[in-house]
Design a protein around this motif. Structure first.
Motif, PDB file in Angstrom:
ATOM      1  N   ASP A   1       0.836  -1.206   0.000  1.00 54.11           N
ATOM      2  CA  ASP A   1       0.000   0.000   0.000  1.00 54.11           C
ATOM      3  C   ASP A   1       0.868   1.252   0.000  1.00 54.11           C
ATOM      4  O   ASP A   1       0.590   2.223  -0.717  1.00 54.11           O
ATOM      5  CB  ASP A   1      -0.920   0.005   1.225  1.00 54.11           C
ATOM      6  CG  ASP A   1      -1.966  -1.099   1.168  1.00 54.11           C
ATOM      7  OD1 ASP A   1      -2.237  -1.597   0.054  1.00 54.11           O
ATOM      8  OD2 ASP A   1      -2.499  -1.462   2.228  1.00 54.11           O
ATOM      9  N   TYR A   2       1.922   1.235   0.800  1.00 55.15           N
ATOM     10  CA  TYR A   2       2.817   2.391   0.866  1.00 55.15           C
ATOM     11  C   TYR A   2       3.521   2.615  -0.469  1.00 55.15           C
ATOM     12  O   TYR A   2       3.631   3.752  -0.957  1.00 55.15           O
ATOM     13  CB  TYR A   2       3.851   2.178   1.972  1.00 55.15           C
ATOM     14  CG  TYR A   2       4.944   3.208   1.990  1.00 55.15           C
ATOM     15  CD1 TYR A   2       4.703   4.503   2.451  1.00 55.15           C
ATOM     16  CD2 TYR A   2       6.222   2.898   1.530  1.00 55.15           C
ATOM     17  CE1 TYR A   2       5.713   5.452   2.447  1.00 55.15           C
ATOM     18  CE2 TYR A   2       7.230   3.838   1.525  1.00 55.15           C
ATOM     19  CZ  TYR A   2       6.978   5.113   1.987  1.00 55.15           C
ATOM     20  OH  TYR A   2       7.969   6.054   1.980  1.00 55.15           O
TER      21      TYR A   2
ATOM     22  N   GLN B   1       2.541   1.745  -3.491  1.00 54.19           N
ATOM     23  CA  GLN B   1       1.615   2.261  -4.490  1.00 54.19           C
ATOM     24  C   GLN B   1       1.369   3.750  -4.292  1.00 54.19           C
ATOM     25  O   GLN B   1       1.316   4.518  -5.270  1.00 54.19           O
ATOM     26  CB  GLN B   1       0.287   1.500  -4.423  1.00 54.19           C
ATOM     27  CG  GLN B   1       0.378   0.058  -4.885  1.00 54.19           C
ATOM     28  CD  GLN B   1      -0.981  -0.596  -4.983  1.00 54.19           C
ATOM     29  OE1 GLN B   1      -1.808  -0.253  -5.836  1.00 54.19           O
ATOM     30  NE2 GLN B   1      -1.242  -1.546  -4.092  1.00 54.19           N
ATOM     31  N   THR B   2       1.233   4.172  -3.042  1.00 55.72           N
ATOM     32  CA  THR B   2       1.009   5.592  -2.754  1.00 55.72           C
ATOM     33  C   THR B   2       2.188   6.434  -3.216  1.00 55.72           C
ATOM     34  O   THR B   2       2.015   7.490  -3.847  1.00 55.72           O
ATOM     35  CB  THR B   2       0.783   5.803  -1.248  1.00 55.72           C
ATOM     36  OG1 THR B   2      -0.358   5.043  -0.835  1.00 55.72           O
ATOM     37  CG2 THR B   2       0.556   7.273  -0.929  1.00 55.72           C
ATOM     38  N   ARG B   3       3.414   5.979  -2.913  1.00 61.97           N
ATOM     39  CA  ARG B   3       4.592   6.745  -3.297  1.00 61.97           C
ATOM     40  C   ARG B   3       4.803   6.751  -4.808  1.00 61.97           C
ATOM     41  O   ARG B   3       5.194   7.766  -5.395  1.00 61.97           O
ATOM     42  CB  ARG B   3       5.840   6.191  -2.605  1.00 61.97           C
ATOM     43  CG  ARG B   3       5.845   6.289  -1.098  1.00 61.97           C
ATOM     44  CD  ARG B   3       5.530   7.702  -0.599  1.00 61.97           C
ATOM     45  NE  ARG B   3       6.478   8.695  -1.053  1.00 61.97           N
ATOM     46  CZ  ARG B   3       7.519   9.115  -0.332  1.00 61.97           C
ATOM     47  NH1 ARG B   3       7.735   8.623   0.878  1.00 61.97           N
ATOM     48  NH2 ARG B   3       8.333  10.031  -0.812  1.00 61.97           N
TER      49      ARG B   3
ATOM     50  N   ARG C   1       2.536   6.486  -7.141  1.00 63.33           N
ATOM     51  CA  ARG C   1       1.519   7.290  -7.825  1.00 63.33           C
ATOM     52  C   ARG C   1       1.904   8.761  -7.886  1.00 63.33           C
ATOM     53  O   ARG C   1       1.431   9.495  -8.763  1.00 63.33           O
ATOM     54  CB  ARG C   1       0.160   7.125  -7.140  1.00 63.33           C
ATOM     55  CG  ARG C   1      -0.619   5.897  -7.581  1.00 63.33           C
ATOM     56  CD  ARG C   1      -2.083   6.013  -7.206  1.00 63.33           C
ATOM     57  NE  ARG C   1      -2.266   6.059  -5.763  1.00 63.33           N
ATOM     58  CZ  ARG C   1      -2.531   4.990  -5.012  1.00 63.33           C
ATOM     59  NH1 ARG C   1      -2.621   3.803  -5.586  1.00 63.33           N
ATOM     60  NH2 ARG C   1      -2.693   5.105  -3.708  1.00 63.33           N
ATOM     61  N   SER C   2       2.752   9.209  -6.956  1.00 59.78           N
ATOM     62  CA  SER C   2       3.158  10.610  -6.936  1.00 59.78           C
ATOM     63  C   SER C   2       4.299  10.910  -7.916  1.00 59.78           C
ATOM     64  O   SER C   2       4.700  12.061  -8.064  1.00 59.78           O
ATOM     65  CB  SER C   2       3.584  11.008  -5.517  1.00 59.78           C
ATOM     66  OG  SER C   2       4.693  10.239  -5.091  1.00 59.78           O
TER      67      SER C   2
END
Length: 281
Positions: free
Chosen positions: A166-167, A169-171, A173-174
């Motif tokens: 999850d972490y 994917q979040t990073r 995406r930015s």
């Protein structure tokens, strides 16, 4: 004592102008995955010396100890991809820019990790200094980074913990697509690696877990602010072939494995952090 440990650490860095491998982020870096639901014991490992030598032991205890000697494998791997292949294919360093050593990692952290790794080998017969383990963590870095760079996050399931996926994917995406593709690492990109933290944890049920935090120094065409962890230890020669200038950046990965007798010998990645993510901050 400071001088002795500095010289010992410098010997591990010897010959880097022609070879590779490494990690060390001698301050707690932004290792952003959630911690497991166990009480970390970072100092002494709180284990008693064995009543008798490990050799010649029979029964369930012996079978449990033999599990610690199995190859470096990851959860969800149906074949032994990690730790069973050569560190670098012949000739893989061709065309690589010259790398010179201009500093050393923190010698106190280096010696502390070496002592704990020795104790882990002594009490659990898990050799974290072995060539197999070092090859395995490098292959894990290459495999995970290439999956991230191509956006195949679903393929990380079973190899990387769910919180870390999850972490990641979040990073990712930015980042722009071009920036995300720069996350990919090859074996020849790895300049050096060292353990940043090693610990053995006991939970309230008597289970034992090993955590190994590794920092990798990598060659990259990354465009952004310099990584201080790379520039203070290594210097990369200017490119003569007209290609993009390569620089040293770091990545931090944490590896987790249960040491309880009868538990799976598979390793799981519980932290993923790349300097490239600084671009998104």
């Amino acid at each position: 004592m400071q001088r002795i440990t500095s010289l010992a650490a410098r010997r591990e860095l010897g010959g880097l102008a022609t070879c590779s491998p490494g990690i060390c982020a001698w301050k707690r870096g932004p290792t952003c995955s959630k911690q497991p639901d166990v009480c970390r014991q970072w100092a002494a490992m709180c284990v008693r010396p064995p009543a008798r030598a490990f050799t010649g032991v029979s029964g369930p205890a012996a079978r449990g100890r033999r599990l610690c000697k199995r190859r470096f494998v990851f959860a969800a791997q149906r074949h032994r991809l990690f730790g069973s292949q050569p560190a670098e294919p012949p000739g893989s360093s061709a065309g690589r820019p010259g790398v010179s050593v201009v500093g050393i990692p923190d010698p106190i952290t280096w010696i502390r990790c070496k002592v704990i790794m020795y104790l882990v080998d002594l009490h659990f017969e898990l050799d974290l200094n072995s060539a197999e383990f070092q090859t395995g963590v490098k292959q894990a870095l290459v495999h995970v980074s290439n999956l991230m760079s191509s956006g195949r996050y679903h393929s990380l399931v079973g190899i990387v913990s769910s919180e870390t996926i999850d972490y990641v994917q979040t990073r990712c995406r930015s980042l722009s697509e071009a920036q995300r593709q720069q996350l990919a690492v090859t074996m020849e990109d790895i300049v050096f690696m060292l353990p940043e933290d090693v610990s053995v944890v006991f939970d309230k049920f008597g289970r034992k877990f090993c955590f190994v935090v590794m920092r990798f120094w990598l060659l990259s065409t990354y465009e952004g602010p310099d990584d201080p962890e790379g520039t203070k230890i290594f210097k990369v020669a200017s490119s003569d072939d007209g290609g993009p200038q390569r620089r040293i950046v770091t990545a931090v990965y944490e590896f987790h494995r249960e040491l309880t007798s009868g538990a799976s010998p598979d390793w799981t990645v519980t932290t993923v952090w790349h300097w490239h993510w600084k671009l998104a901050e």
